[in-house]
Scaffold this motif. Sequence first.
Motif, mmCIF file in Angstrom:
data_model
loop_
_atom_site.group_PDB
_atom_site.id
_atom_site.type_symbol
_atom_site.label_atom_id
_atom_site.label_comp_id
_atom_site.label_asym_id
_atom_site.label_seq_id
_atom_site.Cartn_x
_atom_site.Cartn_y
_atom_site.Cartn_z
ATOM 1 N N MET A 64 0.847 -1.297 0.084
ATOM 2 C CA MET A 64 0.037 0.104 -0.010
ATOM 3 C C MET A 64 0.904 1.305 0.066
ATOM 4 S SD MET A 64 -1.107 0.349 4.224
ATOM 5 C CE MET A 64 -1.508 2.084 3.810
ATOM 6 N N CYS A 65 0.366 2.502 -0.440
ATOM 7 C CA CYS A 65 1.012 3.449 -0.672
ATOM 8 C C CYS A 65 -0.194 4.769 -0.687
ATOM 9 C CB CYS A 65 2.038 3.472 -1.706
ATOM 10 S SG CYS A 65 3.712 3.047 -1.588
ATOM 11 N N GLY A 66 0.437 5.941 -0.896
ATOM 12 C CA GLY A 66 -0.262 7.080 -0.905
ATOM 13 C C GLY A 66 -0.173 7.663 -2.244
ATOM 14 N N SER A 67 -0.847 8.704 -2.801
ATOM 15 C CA SER A 67 -0.519 9.453 -4.184
ATOM 16 C C SER A 67 -1.440 10.831 -4.071
ATOM 17 C CB SER A 67 -0.764 8.648 -5.169
ATOM 18 O OG SER A 67 -2.382 8.340 -5.303
ATOM 19 N N SER A 68 -1.327 11.603 -4.987
ATOM 20 C CA SER A 68 -1.760 13.038 -5.090
ATOM 21 C C SER A 68 -2.422 12.999 -6.458
ATOM 22 C CB SER A 68 -1.022 14.082 -4.983
ATOM 23 O OG SER A 68 -0.671 13.955 -3.696
ATOM 24 N N LEU A 69 -3.469 13.332 -6.715
ATOM 25 C CA LEU A 69 -4.072 13.537 -8.060
ATOM 26 C C LEU A 69 -3.959 14.859 -8.751
ATOM 27 C CD1 LEU A 69 -6.494 11.841 -9.838
ATOM 28 C CD2 LEU A 69 -8.169 13.496 -9.046
ATOM 29 N N LEU A 70 -3.427 14.828 -9.792
ATOM 30 C CA LEU A 70 -2.647 15.962 -10.599
ATOM 31 C C LEU A 70 -3.439 16.667 -11.662
ATOM 32 C CD1 LEU A 70 1.123 15.417 -10.877
ATOM 33 C CD2 LEU A 70 0.065 16.616 -8.912
ATOM 34 N N SER A 71 -4.212 15.536 -12.282
ATOM 35 C CA SER A 71 -5.358 15.955 -13.405
ATOM 36 C C SER A 71 -6.195 14.891 -13.642
ATOM 37 C CB SER A 71 -4.667 16.115 -15.012
ATOM 38 O OG SER A 71 -3.939 14.620 -15.023
ATOM 39 N N ASN A 72 -7.159 14.993 -14.497
ATOM 40 C CA ASN A 72 -8.155 13.835 -14.499
ATOM 41 C C ASN A 72 -7.612 12.452 -14.844
ATOM 42 O OD1 ASN A 72 -9.516 16.450 -15.853
ATOM 43 N ND2 ASN A 72 -11.145 15.175 -14.639
ATOM 44 N N THR A 73 -6.352 12.392 -15.389
ATOM 45 C CA THR A 73 -5.755 11.141 -15.651
ATOM 46 C C THR A 73 -4.151 10.845 -14.925
ATOM 47 O OG1 THR A 73 -4.795 12.055 -17.598
ATOM 48 C CG2 THR A 73 -6.889 11.032 -17.779
ATOM 49 N N LYS A 74 -3.873 11.776 -14.157
ATOM 50 C CA LYS A 74 -2.368 11.443 -13.676
ATOM 51 C C LYS A 74 -2.392 11.809 -12.172
ATOM 52 C CE LYS A 74 -0.944 11.561 -17.883
ATOM 53 N NZ LYS A 74 -0.093 10.371 -18.599
ATOM 54 N N LEU A 75 -1.672 11.066 -11.514
ATOM 55 C CA LEU A 75 -1.313 11.099 -10.112
ATOM 56 C C LEU A 75 0.219 11.089 -10.015
ATOM 57 C CD1 LEU A 75 -3.952 8.767 -10.588
ATOM 58 C CD2 LEU A 75 -4.038 9.323 -8.128
ATOM 59 N N ILE A 76 0.730 11.530 -8.830
ATOM 60 C CA ILE A 76 2.352 11.452 -8.482
ATOM 61 C C ILE A 76 2.109 10.659 -7.278
ATOM 62 C CG2 ILE A 76 2.035 13.650 -7.113
ATOM 63 C CD1 ILE A 76 4.759 14.190 -8.344
ATOM 64 N N THR A 77 3.116 9.904 -7.162
ATOM 65 C CA THR A 77 3.467 9.084 -6.009
ATOM 66 C C THR A 77 5.126 8.785 -5.772
ATOM 67 O OG1 THR A 77 2.980 6.887 -4.644
ATOM 68 C CG2 THR A 77 3.481 6.732 -7.133
ATOM 69 N N ALA A 78 5.630 8.027 -4.654
ATOM 70 C CA ALA A 78 6.807 7.834 -4.624
ATOM 71 C C ALA A 78 7.213 6.586 -5.583
ATOM 72 C CB ALA A 78 7.343 7.550 -3.151
ATOM 73 N N ALA A 79 8.385 6.787 -6.046
ATOM 74 C CA ALA A 79 9.067 5.890 -6.924
ATOM 75 C C ALA A 79 9.194 4.475 -6.396
ATOM 76 C CB ALA A 79 10.243 6.082 -7.704
ATOM 77 N N HIS A 80 9.558 4.367 -5.048
ATOM 78 C CA HIS A 80 9.675 3.221 -4.247
ATOM 79 C C HIS A 80 8.249 2.234 -3.863
ATOM 80 C CE1 HIS A 80 8.987 5.604 -0.551
ATOM 81 N NE2 HIS A 80 8.416 4.597 -0.202
ATOM 82 N N CYS A 81 7.228 3.035 -4.211
ATOM 83 C CA CYS A 81 5.903 2.500 -4.103
ATOM 84 C C CYS A 81 5.823 1.433 -5.246
ATOM 85 C CB CYS A 81 5.004 3.406 -4.283
ATOM 86 S SG CYS A 81 4.529 4.635 -2.710
ATOM 87 N N TRP A 82 6.617 1.578 -6.386
ATOM 88 C CA TRP A 82 6.317 0.923 -7.584
ATOM 89 C C TRP A 82 7.832 -0.319 -7.670
ATOM 90 C CZ3 TRP A 82 2.686 -1.019 -10.416
ATOM 91 C CH2 TRP A 82 2.780 -1.467 -11.564
ATOM 92 N N PHE B 265 11.042 19.289 -9.268
ATOM 93 C CA PHE B 265 10.996 18.304 -10.249
ATOM 94 C C PHE B 265 9.693 18.718 -11.340
ATOM 95 C CE2 PHE B 265 12.314 15.663 -6.880
ATOM 96 C CZ PHE B 265 13.236 14.965 -7.496
ATOM 97 N N LEU B 266 9.365 20.171 -11.122
ATOM 98 C CA LEU B 266 8.297 20.848 -11.814
ATOM 99 C C LEU B 266 8.330 20.327 -13.239
ATOM 100 C CD1 LEU B 266 7.482 24.029 -9.887
ATOM 101 C CD2 LEU B 266 6.083 21.955 -9.994
ATOM 102 N N GLN B 267 9.571 20.659 -14.020
ATOM 103 C CA GLN B 267 9.573 20.528 -15.425
ATOM 104 C C GLN B 267 9.416 19.125 -15.691
ATOM 105 O OE1 GLN B 267 13.323 21.784 -16.989
ATOM 106 N NE2 GLN B 267 12.909 21.445 -19.105
ATOM 107 N N TRP B 268 9.781 18.149 -15.117
ATOM 108 C CA TRP B 268 9.606 16.671 -15.126
ATOM 109 C C TRP B 268 8.084 16.293 -15.250
ATOM 110 C CZ3 TRP B 268 8.002 12.430 -12.463
ATOM 111 C CH2 TRP B 268 8.289 11.010 -13.013
ATOM 112 N N ILE B 269 7.568 16.679 -14.025
ATOM 113 C CA ILE B 269 6.240 16.614 -13.941
ATOM 114 C C ILE B 269 5.353 17.165 -14.891
ATOM 115 C CG2 ILE B 269 4.199 16.902 -12.089
ATOM 116 C CD1 ILE B 269 6.142 16.940 -9.820
ATOM 117 N N ARG B 270 5.318 18.445 -15.124
ATOM 118 C CA ARG B 270 4.769 19.232 -16.285
ATOM 119 C C ARG B 270 4.657 18.480 -17.425
ATOM 120 N NH1 ARG B 270 6.108 24.692 -13.644
ATOM 121 N NH2 ARG B 270 4.359 25.192 -12.166
ATOM 122 N N ALA B 271 5.678 18.033 -17.934
ATOM 123 C CA ALA B 271 6.041 17.340 -19.106
ATOM 124 C C ALA B 271 5.306 15.952 -19.286
ATOM 125 C CB ALA B 271 7.522 17.216 -19.462
#
Length: 288
Positions: free
Chosen positions: A81-99, A280-286
């Motif tokens: 289990m982990c958590g995440s945050s919704l960034l748009s209708n189709t995208k979320l952000i989480t920690a890489a180690h969750c995967w 990481f804003l540039q990486w995320i926004r892309a």
Amino acid sequence: MKLLVILSLVGCAVSFPRAYEPIEVDYHGQQGIPMASYLRNAEAAADFDGARIVGGTPARLGAHPHMAGLLITLAQGGTSMCGSSLLSNTKLITAAHCWRTTNFQGRSVIVVMASLRLFSGGTRITTTNVQLHGSYNMRNLNNDIAIITINRVNFNNNIRAIALPSGLLESLTYVGNRATAVGYGRVRDGGSNNNDALHQVSLTVIENFVCTDIYGPSTIIRSTLCTDTQGRIGTCQGDSGGPLDFSFQNVRYLIGVSSFVSQRGCQAGLPAGFARVTSFLQWIRARI
């Protein structure tokens, strides 16, 4: 000759490498899988006590509409289990180690939105589309972020994206400011818990050099954000990947992604580490 060598060593100061506080890098094995199993059993019980974030308060449904729980099916078997945050209708952000960690690899993930419980209720979408940051380091959790892509979800009062820092907020360190962490994780190290809802806690962002002095320069880099956990409050087992948000002019901005706590546990009084979103804003926004 041997005598001369011994005498020369006696006159020298011998230095040893400093021992820094270790962080937990085997997240699924030590935290995620056991916590998921605990919550599954607890939710099935009539006296569900819903273990949540350390030292916080229950969050009502809709109080954090950007928060999404993750149930990760692992290739090696088992559920974490982990958590995440919704960034748009189709995208979320989480920690890489969750995967992905040194010992485990995710196979699929159920994204749980608009629910105080992780194993029942809410809106649930399954996906296998998880993109890790290219510089993610599994051994010290540097650059510990990932983007999850899901089928489109409609926004409502309980499901809504969180804003990314922009303008002046992109250049702030947030040191000395209060920010809110949200999670499904434990409320204390071991033992029983007595809360029945998703939890939230207000934390103070601290200088990185404080964290470096504890965890070392290999773990703490410029893109790390640390919060004070004095008073035994903060993130805990199961909170990884969840949001740290900062409120400004009645808008919530995502400034951190929960990454690590001390290997000694979440009540050791040592800082909690987050991936610093502004780095990481540039990486995320892309990708959104």
